[in-house]
Design a protein around this motif. Structure first.
Motif, short mmCIF file in Angstrom:
data_model
loop_
_atom_site.label_atom_id
_atom_site.label_comp_id
_atom_site.label_asym_id
_atom_site.label_seq_id
_atom_site.Cartn_x
_atom_site.Cartn_y
_atom_site.Cartn_z
N ASP A 712 0.77 -1.18 0.05
CA ASP A 712 0.01 0.00 -0.06
C ASP A 712 0.95 1.08 -0.14
O ASP A 712 0.53 2.26 -0.72
N THR A 715 2.53 1.55 -3.13
CA THR A 715 1.60 2.21 -4.39
C THR A 715 1.20 3.66 -4.13
O THR A 715 1.18 4.41 -4.97
N LYS A 741 -3.75 1.41 -11.45
CA LYS A 741 -5.11 0.95 -10.97
C LYS A 741 -5.31 0.11 -10.08
O LYS A 741 -4.39 -0.52 -9.61
N LYS A 742 -6.40 -0.07 -9.05
CA LYS A 742 -6.54 -1.04 -8.19
C LYS A 742 -6.22 -2.43 -8.70
O LYS A 742 -5.76 -3.47 -8.04
#
Length: 849
Positions: A712, A715, A741-742
């Motif tokens: 996380d 990211t 993107k996720k």
């Protein structure tokens, strides 16, 4: 007055009857003067007589030898009795009166019997009810009850019951329609499959094959292969009940059931069924472990697995479970037209067991069925055996590799589950067919399959066009992904290609499977979860264990000194705040970054990650939080007009250089993201495969959570850097810094057991386009596993590219076969039309249509 005519003006009786000479089945009402309302009645009760012949006018010779008969006519508006007057004129050179059947058929009335019919059905009601039965599976009893209520909704039991007559007539009508559509004369002992609707896209020798198909290169032999799927169905069974067991189908051996007479001779010759032998895979119910009841427990059939067409002669009844003897028989009968092809591709949910002793069973078949006319050829071409993609996950690990439509050559993008889709449709008629007599049951199932095949013929052009476009699009991105992997693998690709070619040649022989390796998954020696559970979880955990130990030691020391350090921490925080103000050149109260200027960086890409799981209390007290709350406003925090102002040029250039360096660092941070995904995935695999203690499981979960926090944070770092670069002028579609993107944050699949539905039609996340830093990592376990995973990914991507490449070529060949098929039957019908012009104009007109 007539309630079915457009104008419902009242007429006298004579005018009403005269106007309905050609509309005898309209519903009428009669005005009752004394009761003063309209009473429902029929034209027959008002005196209408249905004249056959002479265009509806009375026959002039009727007085001497005519026949006036009260018949029950079933039409679309109900069931009623009508006076019918048959023509008595001598017909042509035959010097005889036309038969009742011919006279009724000339008026589109289908007689319920052949000598002296007392009941007739309009052809419109026969066609409508046939279509309703095929589309909605409406029972015949309900359809006839509907007509009875249409005639008299008060007392429908008072209406003539013609259910029995309808059942017989509808069966005859369906059979005659099938022969008419196939351009065949109704007779016994019809040619095998002569009433079946053939797949126009599959290879049909003598009809649609390429003129040079026998000289194709070996790597293109799949273009002329027969793709078929085999499966059993236990919904289409038959009850044990009193019935006419001597009832035989009108379509005997000419449609989709194998010749019933030959099959009846074959069954007594089959040796008594033994208990299932020990299987090399799982104990599937299809092997005979399930309980099945009824005189007929179900059916087993063969279907075209690329276009869902039922094959001619490709169905037989089952007696008790899905015995291999039944499957052997139906396979031989259905594949008779395709025995001269060079290649077959077979899909069967238990192919891994069915193929083991197939040669021995075929030898027995050759010795014991030589006298049966429906089986003439026993030599089956080279067959690639696979298991449908839906059923494959239920098989053992080796089957998921050696019988996979994903990895086997020549499979294109076939899924092998055509039979399951057809069963989903045919199951809806199971409640009706299990009550039918043997012959009627086969005739009805044949009619249902012909209807399904015919509808697919009508839509085959649109279907193949969609498949063509889909293959063309997929081939582009699959090729790009393969090139990226090969760029990372470099010279190793040459060796991998040799191994893949050897594997594809050996996998065709089922006897070699036990000695073959699995190149589509990482080697066990390099797997991220290798090692004994008690020794270690994974080499990827080493850094986490050291970090965790350091954190725990720090926390212990801090908890003992927390009280003594509070005053010092407060002073340090105050000092840091002052230093921050000097560096920023402004006080916190002048921080214009709070609000609109800072909002530009707060889009969905820069949402902060969840906070890292740290110690219970921050070691430096509130100082660290206060420092982080301070913002240094840079040019990118302002709007475009401010950034482009002359006074901001130098500052913007300085920040642009800083941001570019930050973006490069952020791209490097993706390596941390990749490592985090790999190690997190390894934890998941380890928990699946290992039998470890609760303490070990808790430890694994803790480290897994720590890795997820790292993912996380990496990211968020990348997303913030990218957004800052966009604020400085970078295009949002820049290929060197794409949007994260996720759905991009996921590991690539290298284990077959973890494959998800539809992966072969979805692109791999772009974050896996680079492996260089992972391959050269100082962590030997990480680099070893990455190298092994890259190899497995290459084998998987190469197989996917091959399947889409095969699909692209195969769809184009199928399009050409469809065109040849249509041209073949066009010429055949035109030939029939030319031959029938003089003798049978009606047949000629139908042939041209």
């Amino acid at each position: 007055r007539c309630v079915d005519c457009l104008h419902r003006s009242p007429l006298c009786r004579e005018c009403l009857l005269d106007g309905h000479r050609w509309l005898p089945f309209h519903r009428v009402e009669e005005w009752l003067p004394s009761e003063r309302f309209w009473q429902r009645t029929t034209l027959s009760k008002l005196g209408l007589v249905l004249n056959l012949g002479h265009g509806g006018l009375p026959c002039k010779t009727f007085k001497t030898r005519g026949d006036l008969r009260e018949m029950t006519i079933v039409h679309g508006r109900g069931i009623e009795r009508i006076q019918v007057k048959f023509c008595a004129c001598i017909q042509g050179n035959a010097r005889m009166i036309a038969s009742d059947f011919d006279q009724l058929m000339d008026c589109d009335l289908f007689p319920a019997s052949w000598v002296r019919p007392m009941t007739a059905f309009t052809l419109a009601v026969m066609k409508d009810f046939q279509l309703l039965a095929l589309q909605t599976q409406a029972p015949a009893g309900d359809l006839m009850r509907y007509l009875a209520r249409s005639s008299d909704n008060i007392d429908p039991d008072d209406v003539d019951d013609r259910y029995r007559e309808y059942m017989i007539s509808q069966r005859e009508f369906a059979y005659l329609s099938a022969t008419k559509r196939a351009n065949e004369q109704p007779r016994r002992d019809m040619n095998a499959g002569s009433l079946a609707v053939l797949c126009p896209a599959c290879p049909q020798p003598g009809i649609n094959m390429d003129p040079h198909w026998q000289t194709r290169e070996d790597d293109l032999r799949f273009l002329d292969a027969m793709y078929y799927a085999t499966d059993g169905n236990f919904h289409l069974n038959q009850k044990i009940k009193p019935m006419d067991m001597a009832d035989t189908p009108l379509t005997m051996g000419a449609a989709y059931f194998a010749h019933e007479g030959d099959y009846a001779k074959f069954l007594p010759r089959v040796p008594p069924r033994k208990e299932p032998e020990e299987t090399t895979c799982h104990e599937f119910g299809a092997l005979g472990y399930g309980a099945h009841t009824g005189k007929v427990s179900g059916v087993v059939g063969l279907y075209c697995q690329r276009h869902m067409f039922a094959l001619a002669g490709g169905l037989v009844d089952l007696q008790k479970g899905e015995r291999f003897a039944n499957v052997d028989y139906v396979m031989l009968t259905a594949l008779q037209p395709y025995m001269d092809l060079t290649t077959h591709v077979s899909g069967y949910d238990i192919n891994c067991q069915y193929r083991i002793n197939l040669e021995d069973r075929l030898k027995w078949m050759r010795e014991n069925t030589a006298d049966l006319g429906s089986i003439q050829k026993y030599r089956i071409p080279l067959t690639l055996a696979a298991v449908g993609k839906f059923h494959l996950p239920a098989h053992c690990a080796s089957c998921r590799i050696f019988f996979s439509f994903h990895f086997l050559p020549w499979c294109a993008m076939t899924d092998g589950e055509a039979a399951e889709r057809l069963w989903a449709i045919l199951n809806s008629i199971g409640n009706a067919t299990r009550e039918m007599t043997p012959g009627n049951r086969h005739d009805f199932i044949n009619a249902m399959l012909s209807d399904l095949n015919a509808r697919r013929v009508h839509g085959i052009a649109k279907y193949l066009a969609r498949k063509h476009n889909e293959a063309a699009e997929a081939l582009v991105w699959v090729r790009e992904e393969l090139e990226l992997v090969e760029r990372e693998a470099k010279e190793a690709v040459i060796e991998w290609r040799k191994k893949l070619a050897t594997w594809q040649a050996d996998v065709l022989d089922i006897k070699k499977h036990k000695d073959m390796s699995n190149p589509f998954e990482p080697e066990k020696s390099a797997a991220a979860t290798s090692g004994k559970p008690g020794d270690r979880l994974s080499a990827f955990m080493l850094d986490d264990e050291q970090a965790a130990a350091g954190d725990e030691a720090d926390e212990g020391r801090d908890s003992g000194k927390r009280k003594q350090s509070e005053d010092v921490e407060g002073k340090q925080a105050g000092t840091k705040q002052k230093q921050t103000k000097k560096v920023a050149g402004q006080d916190a109260t002048d921080d214009r970054g709070d609000g609109k200027q800072d909002k530009r960086l707060q889009d969905e890409e820069s949402k902060p990650a969840r906070s890292r799981r740290a110690r219970k209390e921050v070691t430096n007290g509130e100082m660290l939080g206060n420092v982080r709350d301070r913002r240094v406003l840079l040019p990118s925090c302002f709007n475009k007009e401010v950034i482009e102002h002359a006074s901001m040029t130098e500052a913007a250039d300085i920040e642009r250089g800083l941001r570019e360096g930050q973006c490069n660092d952020a791209l490097d941070a993706l390596d941390g993201l990749r490592v985090g995904l790999i190690s997190s995935y390894s934890f998941t695999l380890y928990k699946k495969e290992s039998k470890h203690t609760q303490g070990m499981a808790t430890r694994t979960k803790t480290m897994d959570n720590r890795k997820r926090d790292t993912i996380d944070q990496d990211t968020t770092t990348y997303r913030r850097a990218r957004q800052a670069r966009i604020a400085l002028g970078m295009s949002e579609t820049d290929e060197d810094c794409p949007r994260l993107k996720k759905e991009d944050i996921k590991s690539f699949t290298v284990y077959t057991a973890d494959a998800k539905l539809g992966e072969s039609r979805r692109q791999t996340s772009w974050i896996w386009s680079k492996f260089e830093n992972l391959l050269t990592s100082k962590n030997k376990s990480l680099s070893t596993w990455t190298r092994s995973a890259l190899k497995a990914l290459w084998f998987r991507r190469t197989s996917l590219y091959k399947r889409w490449w095969e699909e692209s070529l195969l769809v184009n060949e199928e399009m050409r076969r469809v065109r040849r098929t249509f041209e073949h039957f066009r010429d055949s019908w035109l030939d029939t039309a030319h031959k029938s012009d003089a003798s049978d104009p009606g047949r000629a007109a139908y042939a041209r249509r």
